[in-house]
Design a protein around this motif. Structure first.
Motif, short mmCIF file in Angstrom:
data_model
loop_
_atom_site.label_atom_id
_atom_site.label_comp_id
_atom_site.label_asym_id
_atom_site.label_seq_id
_atom_site.Cartn_x
_atom_site.Cartn_y
_atom_site.Cartn_z
N SER A 146 43.51 87.59 22.60
CA SER A 146 43.27 86.28 21.97
C SER A 146 42.87 85.24 23.00
O SER A 146 41.98 84.40 22.74
CB SER A 146 44.56 85.79 21.27
OG SER A 146 45.01 86.72 20.34
N TYR A 147 43.53 85.29 24.14
CA TYR A 147 43.25 84.34 25.25
C TYR A 147 41.77 84.46 25.65
O TYR A 147 41.09 83.45 25.87
CB TYR A 147 44.21 84.73 26.37
CG TYR A 147 44.38 83.87 27.59
CD1 TYR A 147 43.65 82.71 27.83
CD2 TYR A 147 45.33 84.24 28.55
CE1 TYR A 147 43.86 81.97 29.00
CE2 TYR A 147 45.55 83.51 29.71
CZ TYR A 147 44.80 82.38 29.94
OH TYR A 147 45.00 81.66 31.09
N ALA A 173 42.61 77.15 27.39
CA ALA A 173 42.94 78.36 26.62
C ALA A 173 44.26 78.99 27.08
O ALA A 173 44.75 79.94 26.45
CB ALA A 173 41.81 79.39 26.78
N ARG A 233 39.75 82.59 23.06
CA ARG A 233 39.89 81.13 23.21
C ARG A 233 39.01 80.63 24.36
O ARG A 233 38.35 79.59 24.25
CB ARG A 233 41.36 80.75 23.46
CG ARG A 233 42.29 80.98 22.27
CD ARG A 233 43.63 80.25 22.43
NE ARG A 233 44.39 80.64 23.60
CZ ARG A 233 45.32 81.61 23.62
NH1 ARG A 233 45.58 82.30 22.52
NH2 ARG A 233 45.98 81.89 24.72
N ARG A 277 43.34 77.06 14.67
CA ARG A 277 44.11 78.26 15.01
C ARG A 277 45.13 78.57 13.92
O ARG A 277 45.75 77.65 13.38
CB ARG A 277 44.86 78.09 16.33
CG ARG A 277 43.97 78.11 17.54
CD ARG A 277 44.80 77.97 18.82
NE ARG A 277 45.80 79.00 18.95
CZ ARG A 277 47.09 78.77 19.18
NH1 ARG A 277 47.54 77.55 19.31
NH2 ARG A 277 47.94 79.76 19.28
N VAL A 283 48.57 76.28 24.49
CA VAL A 283 48.46 76.51 23.03
C VAL A 283 49.77 77.02 22.44
O VAL A 283 49.84 77.30 21.25
CB VAL A 283 47.32 77.51 22.70
CG1 VAL A 283 45.99 77.00 23.20
CG2 VAL A 283 47.60 78.90 23.26
N ASP A 314 45.47 84.10 16.11
CA ASP A 314 45.82 84.56 17.45
C ASP A 314 47.32 84.44 17.71
O ASP A 314 48.07 83.99 16.85
CB ASP A 314 45.02 83.79 18.53
CG ASP A 314 45.50 82.37 18.75
OD1 ASP A 314 46.27 81.83 17.92
OD2 ASP A 314 45.09 81.77 19.77
N ASN A 372 35.86 78.04 24.05
CA ASN A 372 35.85 76.80 24.85
C ASN A 372 34.60 76.72 25.72
O ASN A 372 34.00 75.65 25.86
CB ASN A 372 37.10 76.70 25.72
CG ASN A 372 38.37 76.55 24.91
OD1 ASN A 372 38.32 76.22 23.73
ND2 ASN A 372 39.51 76.77 25.54
#
Ligand code: GSH
Length: 218
Positions: free
Chosen positions: A18-19, A206, A22, A34, A211, A11, A26
């Protein structure tokens, strides 16, 4: 005891597709590794990455060596494989409604504002101010539709009081809108759902800031 699958997400911290993934991982309570793919440095176009994902996009999920692409297809796989908590309702009509809300973002707003589209506009001589206007235009048009579609059945979230796929798509798109300094008052249902979702740890964890690669100073 069954060994848990090894999940690895390729990601980019600010990629909204991508978010989404994530958040979904979660919400399902799944641990994952990752592999950051830096879009600004063009790493998604590297031969090594395209050998794994010929489309050259993030996200991509590797599950015990099986690779999945396209955020909505990845989330669909996750939802089948790990059904609790469900990201789409069981009732067929409600399921279609929530899916439609999600696609209003994932299929109709996001692709028009993708990096490659913005780069193509720049290559055609469209200046930064006009590109920003383009970006905000498609969000505003999409959010107008989403507000009207969601409001009649929204509760704490875009549908009812449980976060679902539509909220998984909404939160990253609201993040994008804020990055472009868009006032959000015109979309109270979206603002409410976003606030309620981002207050939950699976969404908060996320967030790109949580991140982001560490900044190395000195
Ligand atoms: N439909 C794809 C879109 C994926 C996508 O557009 N990813 C962006 C980041 S959010 C990307 O890799 N962009 C690279 C580019 O535009 O060159 C999905 O939902 O996964």
């Amino acid at each position: 005891m069954v060994r848990p699958m090894q999940l690895t997400l390729y990601d980019y911290y600010r990629s909204s597709a991508s978010y989404r993934v994530r958040i979904a991982l979660n919400l399902k309570g799944l641990a994952y590794a990752r592999v950051p793919v830096n879009l600004l440095e063009g790493e998604h176009k590297d031969e090594a990455y395209k050998a794994l994902n010929p489309q050259g996009f993030v996200p991509m999920l590797d599950a015990d060596g099986e690779r999945f692409t396209q955020s909505m297809a990845i989330i669909s796989w996750l939802d089948w494989k790990y059904p609790a908590p469900p990201l789409l309702p069981a009732n067929p009509s409600v399921r279609s409604h929530v899916f439609a809300l999600a696609l209003t973002i994932a299929a109709d707003i996001h692709p028009l504002n993708n990096l490659r589209v913005l780069k193509r506009l720049a290559a055609m001589g469209v200046d930064q101010a006009a590109r920003d206007d383009w970006y905000r235009h498609w969000i505003a048009e999409g959010f107008d539709a989403l507000e009207a579609l969601a409001a009649p059945h929204a509760g704490r979230f875009l549908y009812g009081d449980t976060p679902m796929l539509a909220d998984v798509c909404l939160v990253p798109q609201m993040f994008n809108a804020r990055r472009f300094d868009m006032p959000l008052d015109a979309w109270p249902t979206l603002v409410r759902a976003d606030a309620n979702a981002t207050a939950l740890e699976p969404f908060a964890a996320a967030h790109p800031d949580r991140v982001a690669p560490a900044v190395v100073s000195g």
